[in-house]
Design a protein around this motif. Structure first.
Motif, PDB file in Angstrom:
ATOM      1  N   GLY A  14      -2.590  -0.572  -3.582  1.00 30.93           N
ATOM      2  CA  GLY A  14      -2.900   0.747  -4.112  1.00 30.93           C
ATOM      3  C   GLY A  14      -2.830   0.777  -5.628  1.00 30.93           C
ATOM      4  O   GLY A  14      -2.189  -0.070  -6.259  1.00 30.93           O
TER       5      GLY A  14
ATOM      6  N   GLY B 167      -5.791   4.852  -9.428  1.00 29.32           N
ATOM      7  CA  GLY B 167      -7.194   5.250  -9.466  1.00 29.32           C
ATOM      8  C   GLY B 167      -8.070   4.145 -10.012  1.00 29.32           C
ATOM      9  O   GLY B 167      -7.578   3.180 -10.623  1.00 29.32           O
TER      10      GLY B 167
ATOM     11  N   TYR C 247      -5.788   5.949  -5.647  1.00 30.08           N
ATOM     12  CA  TYR C 247      -5.114   7.235  -5.445  1.00 30.08           C
ATOM     13  C   TYR C 247      -5.328   8.103  -6.679  1.00 30.08           C
ATOM     14  O   TYR C 247      -5.876   7.653  -7.687  1.00 30.08           O
ATOM     15  N   ARG C 248      -4.849   9.329  -6.594  1.00 28.58           N
ATOM     16  CA  ARG C 248      -4.897  10.233  -7.750  1.00 28.58           C
ATOM     17  C   ARG C 248      -3.510  10.266  -8.403  1.00 28.58           C
ATOM     18  O   ARG C 248      -2.806  11.268  -8.358  1.00 28.58           O
TER      19      ARG C 248
ATOM     20  N   THR D 173       0.058   7.561  -9.831  1.00 28.69           N
ATOM     21  CA  THR D 173       1.018   6.557  -9.371  1.00 28.69           C
ATOM     22  C   THR D 173       1.984   7.128  -8.340  1.00 28.69           C
ATOM     23  O   THR D 173       2.335   6.454  -7.363  1.00 28.69           O
TER      24      THR D 173
ATOM     25  N   PRO E  72       1.774   9.540  -5.894  1.00 31.50           N
ATOM     26  CA  PRO E  72       1.287   9.557  -4.503  1.00 31.50           C
ATOM     27  C   PRO E  72       1.096   8.153  -3.934  1.00 31.50           C
ATOM     28  O   PRO E  72       1.337   7.915  -2.748  1.00 31.50           O
ATOM     29  N   MET E  73       0.651   7.219  -4.786  1.00 27.33           N
ATOM     30  CA  MET E  73       0.450   5.851  -4.320  1.00 27.33           C
ATOM     31  C   MET E  73       1.770   5.208  -3.918  1.00 27.33           C
ATOM     32  O   MET E  73       1.876   4.554  -2.871  1.00 27.33           O
TER      33      MET E  73
ATOM     34  N   ASP F 104       3.056   6.282  -0.469  1.00 29.38           N
ATOM     35  CA  ASP F 104       2.426   5.581   0.649  1.00 29.38           C
ATOM     36  C   ASP F 104       2.858   4.123   0.723  1.00 29.38           C
ATOM     37  O   ASP F 104       2.972   3.563   1.817  1.00 29.38           O
TER      38      ASP F 104
END
Length: 333
Positions: free
Chosen positions: A164, A167, A192-193, A195, A197-198, A201
């Motif tokens: 991930g 972006g 991702y939008r 760091t 949120p990434m 996950d």
């Protein structure tokens, strides 16, 4: 008899003229000295939770102590940083700044076919605040302990692994694509939008790996939520002495660091730019910022405006061919 001294009269006339000129041009004296007249907004083009916010807040806190106003951080994620960059480029209030970054300054000009702003014309570099080593991490359940094992696993399971990033065109994207090229591996990219949120996950096991700046990762590595298999720095990091560099693990000469710098709209008056540079450089070079960033394995820099401008040009020349070889495209293209 006229005893008037013509030389004295001329000097008095010149003095009176100068005083009148200053009175008619307050922008040359009082206004410049008083700037900033309200809090400064430092726009961060990414979501909260990444290295960018850590660097921005470290500088903002110290800059506020000497610039004469508070400096507040405003996260504006989206569009690989382009939304924030465009907003600041169009700003005319002389109190809005932006955190420049390897992605927005050295990558986006080459992956987006048409930007609504010019990074080299619409912004004035102020100072390079920090360089941040990229760390290569995996989820603890992945059956690899180091980079060599990771490469072997990726080659034995082509297309199975993913990584991930914050972006397309982000520093993490570049770091992993750079490594994929030198290691000749195929690993799927999941953008991702931001760091934050990434990382959520990745720690939940929905991702296998990532390359992220050290400040955003250290707490999770120490807590055992992520496993660091390599550092992108040229030498081992003091806070991770047992983790070898990428170069040590068979990829000689490999180095990957992110970097962050302070930028202002190019339309900002030169007097304001000069004052901002003086105070920002002092803040970045100061002990407080140095110590804060060192705790997160980031290097404080604080170079001059001219040095930062030259650095950006070198980075643009460095990454342009990498982007072309990796065929990095914006999302949806």
């Amino acid at each position: 008899m006229n005893l008037t001294n013509p030389l004295l009269t001329r000097r008095q006339l010149l003095a009176n003229t100068a005083v009148s000129a200053l009175a008619l041009s307050p922008s040359l004296s009082h206004a410049d000295a008083a700037w900033p007249t309200k809090p400064l907004r430092l726009v961060v083009p990414f979501a909260p939770g990444g290295s960018s916010e850590i660097v921005a807040r470290a500088l903002a806190g110290e800059l506020a102590k000497t610039i004469g106003q508070n400096v507040f951080v405003d996260n504006k994620p989206g569009g690989a940083g382009n939304i924030a960059m465009q907003e600041v480029a169009n700003s005319s209030d002389d109190h809005t700044l932006v955190l420049g970054h390897i992605g927005t300054l050295a990558v986006n000009p080459y992956i987006f076919p048409k930007l609504s702003y010019d990074v080299n014309k619409d912004f004035t570099p102020i100072t390079l605040i920090s360089k941040v080593p990229s760390l290569y991490v995996v989820h603890p359940d992945l059956p690899v302990k180091n980079l060599k094992e990771f490469v072997a696993y990726a080659k034995a399971n082509p297309g199975k692994l993913n990584y991930g990033s914050a972006g397309n065109g982000s520093a993490g994207h570049l770091a992993f694509e750079y490594f994929k090229m030198v290691s000749d591996t195929f690993i799927l990219h999941v953008p991702y939008r931001g760091t934050g949120p990434m990382l959520t996950d990745l720690m939940a096991g929905r991702l296998d790996a990532a390359a992220v700046g050290a400040p955003a990762l250290l707490q999770f590595i120490k807590a055992g939520k992520l496993r660091c298999i390599a550092t992108g720095s040229s030498t081992r990091l003091p806070l991770l002495p047992d983790v070898p560099t990428v170069a040590e693990q068979g990829f000689k000469g490999f180095e990957m660091t992110q970097w962050y710098g302070l930028m202002a709209p190019s339309k900002m008056p030169k007097a304001h730019i000069d004052k901002l540079e003086k105070e920002a450089v002092a803040a970045a070079r100061g002990k407080v910022v140095h110590d804060k960033l060192s705790q997160d394995t980031a290097l404080a820099v604080g170079n001059t405006r001219a040095e930062f401008e030259a650095f950006i040009k070198l980075e643009q020349a460095r990454w342009k061919p990498v982007i072309a070889r990796a065929q990095i495209k914006p999302e949806g293209v």
